[in-house]
Design a protein around this motif. Structure first.
Motif, mmCIF file in Angstrom:
data_model
loop_
_atom_site.group_PDB
_atom_site.id
_atom_site.type_symbol
_atom_site.label_atom_id
_atom_site.label_comp_id
_atom_site.label_asym_id
_atom_site.label_seq_id
_atom_site.Cartn_x
_atom_site.Cartn_y
_atom_site.Cartn_z
ATOM 1 N N LYS A 6 56.343 -47.211 118.126
ATOM 2 C CA LYS A 6 55.781 -46.540 116.948
ATOM 3 C C LYS A 6 55.868 -47.444 115.723
ATOM 4 O O LYS A 6 54.903 -47.564 114.949
ATOM 5 C CB LYS A 6 56.528 -45.230 116.680
ATOM 6 N N PHE A 10 52.779 -49.154 113.279
ATOM 7 C CA PHE A 10 52.681 -49.029 111.827
ATOM 8 C C PHE A 10 52.690 -50.403 111.153
ATOM 9 O O PHE A 10 52.004 -50.612 110.145
ATOM 10 C CB PHE A 10 53.823 -48.169 111.285
ATOM 11 N N LYS A 28 52.710 -41.144 106.321
ATOM 12 C CA LYS A 28 52.649 -40.811 107.742
ATOM 13 C C LYS A 28 53.839 -41.390 108.508
ATOM 14 O O LYS A 28 54.438 -40.715 109.348
ATOM 15 C CB LYS A 28 51.345 -41.330 108.342
ATOM 16 N N ALA A 29 54.194 -42.629 108.222
ATOM 17 C CA ALA A 29 55.287 -43.278 108.947
ATOM 18 C C ALA A 29 56.624 -42.581 108.676
ATOM 19 O O ALA A 29 57.430 -42.394 109.603
ATOM 20 C CB ALA A 29 55.373 -44.745 108.555
ATOM 21 N N GLU A 32 57.075 -39.495 110.764
ATOM 22 C CA GLU A 32 56.930 -39.647 112.215
ATOM 23 C C GLU A 32 58.209 -39.230 112.950
ATOM 24 O O GLU A 32 59.317 -39.680 112.625
ATOM 25 C CB GLU A 32 56.597 -41.097 112.564
ATOM 26 N N LEU A 35 61.361 -41.680 114.451
ATOM 27 C CA LEU A 35 61.386 -42.978 113.777
ATOM 28 C C LEU A 35 62.389 -42.911 112.634
ATOM 29 O O LEU A 35 62.219 -42.120 111.690
ATOM 30 C CB LEU A 35 59.993 -43.329 113.253
ATOM 31 N N GLN A 87 58.486 -31.634 107.323
ATOM 32 C CA GLN A 87 58.898 -32.656 108.287
ATOM 33 C C GLN A 87 59.612 -33.807 107.587
ATOM 34 O O GLN A 87 60.594 -34.341 108.096
ATOM 35 C CB GLN A 87 57.684 -33.181 109.054
ATOM 36 N N HIS A 88 59.140 -34.177 106.404
ATOM 37 C CA HIS A 88 59.829 -35.216 105.620
ATOM 38 C C HIS A 88 61.234 -34.768 105.237
ATOM 39 O O HIS A 88 62.198 -35.534 105.341
ATOM 40 C CB HIS A 88 59.041 -35.530 104.341
ATOM 41 N N LYS A 91 63.550 -34.899 108.101
ATOM 42 C CA LYS A 91 63.918 -36.283 108.404
ATOM 43 C C LYS A 91 65.001 -36.789 107.438
ATOM 44 O O LYS A 91 65.945 -37.466 107.861
ATOM 45 C CB LYS A 91 62.670 -37.166 108.327
#
Length: 267
Positions: A6, A10, A28-29, A32, A35, A87-88, A91
């Motif tokens: 992944k 990127f 986006k990265a 992910e 990651l 989601q961020h 993370k």
């Protein structure tokens, strides 16, 4: 696709990205799944971020946050960052646990709840099990009796450039300690080898003495046996007993003579 694959994808996209596309790539990265390392991506985007000036500053800050930051830092600088998705935010909380687990192997629930802004123990344990254990971020154990997370292993974080000196010193200390341990083990191995060689030499010496003793004993037995046979031949013929008992010959002795010979043989 694993985390390395992944990241490589990127990095390839970052080579040709400019302007808004580099911003979208960073967003986006960082969201992910699976990651957790972004240092290489930050290095790859340095040129584009510098060329974009102040407009790129929030995205540089976002990428640096995911490289080195934690949830409290996110809360502190949230106003200067691009809008983040759930989601961020998940993370960032995962990376916060990774940072804490790197420095402490026992994390009290109170500390985790404070750092992650999770109000209840139930929600905290659900987060650790689902988003840390199951994802492979942390290998450990929940100790409900002691109200803590025991960390056995954890995903590493990127290292800030300002922390490289401290890291180099830590690695240097580890190498020095490892060298001392290695020298100690080599000394013990040499001592063990010497002891084994001495034991083998001693065993060989004992075996040689045993063989020599057996040989001497055999020679002595053979010598003693030959001497006995010579005595029998010189002093008395064992066939005389048979002739005497059968009364062979006119000169066969009577009982008195037989007793005399027997006594003579015994002497």
């Amino acid at each position: 696709m694993d985390a390395d694959a992944k990241l490589q994808s990127f990095l390839l996209l970052a080579k040709g990205a400019k302007g808004r596309s580099i911003c979208d790539l960073i967003v986006k990265a960082t969201a992910e799944l699976g990651l957790y390392h972004f240092g290489e991506l930050l290095d790859a985007c340095q040129g584009q971020l510098a060329d974009g000036g102040e407009q790129m500053a929030p995205y540089r800050a976002l990428l640096e946050l995911f490289c080195y930051g934690t949830w409290p830092e996110y809360q502190q600088h949230k106003g200067s960052l691009p809008a983040l998705s759930p989601q961020h935010e998940l993370k960032i909380k995962q990376l916060t646990v990774a940072s804490l687990g790197t420095h402490q192997k026992v994390l009290p629930y109170d500390l985790l709840q404070q750092q992650l802004a999770i109000s209840t123990v139930r929600d905290l344990e659900d987060f650790i099990i689902t988003d840390c254990f199951y994802t492979g971020l942390v290998v450990g154990k929940l100790d409900q009796r002691q109200s803590c997370l025991q960390v056995h292993d954890v995903v590493s974080r990127d290292v800030r450039p300002t922390d490289t000196k401290e890291l180099a010193e830590a690695v240097g200390n580890w190498l020095a300690t490892a060298q001392v341990v290695l020298q100690t083990l080599e000394g013990e191995a040499a001592a063990a080898s010497a002891a084994a060689a001495a034991a083998a030499s001693r065993r060989k010496e004992v075996e040689n003495k045993q063989e020599e003793l057996k040989k001497n004993l055999k020679n002595e037995l053979e010598r003693t046996g030959d001497a006995g046979m010579m005595l029998d031949e010189a002093g008395y013929d064992v066939m005389d007993d048979d002739r005497l008992l059968m009364g062979a010959g006119p000169s066969a002795p009577g009982p008195a003579g037989l007793m005399g010979r027997t006594k003579s043989r015994r002497r």
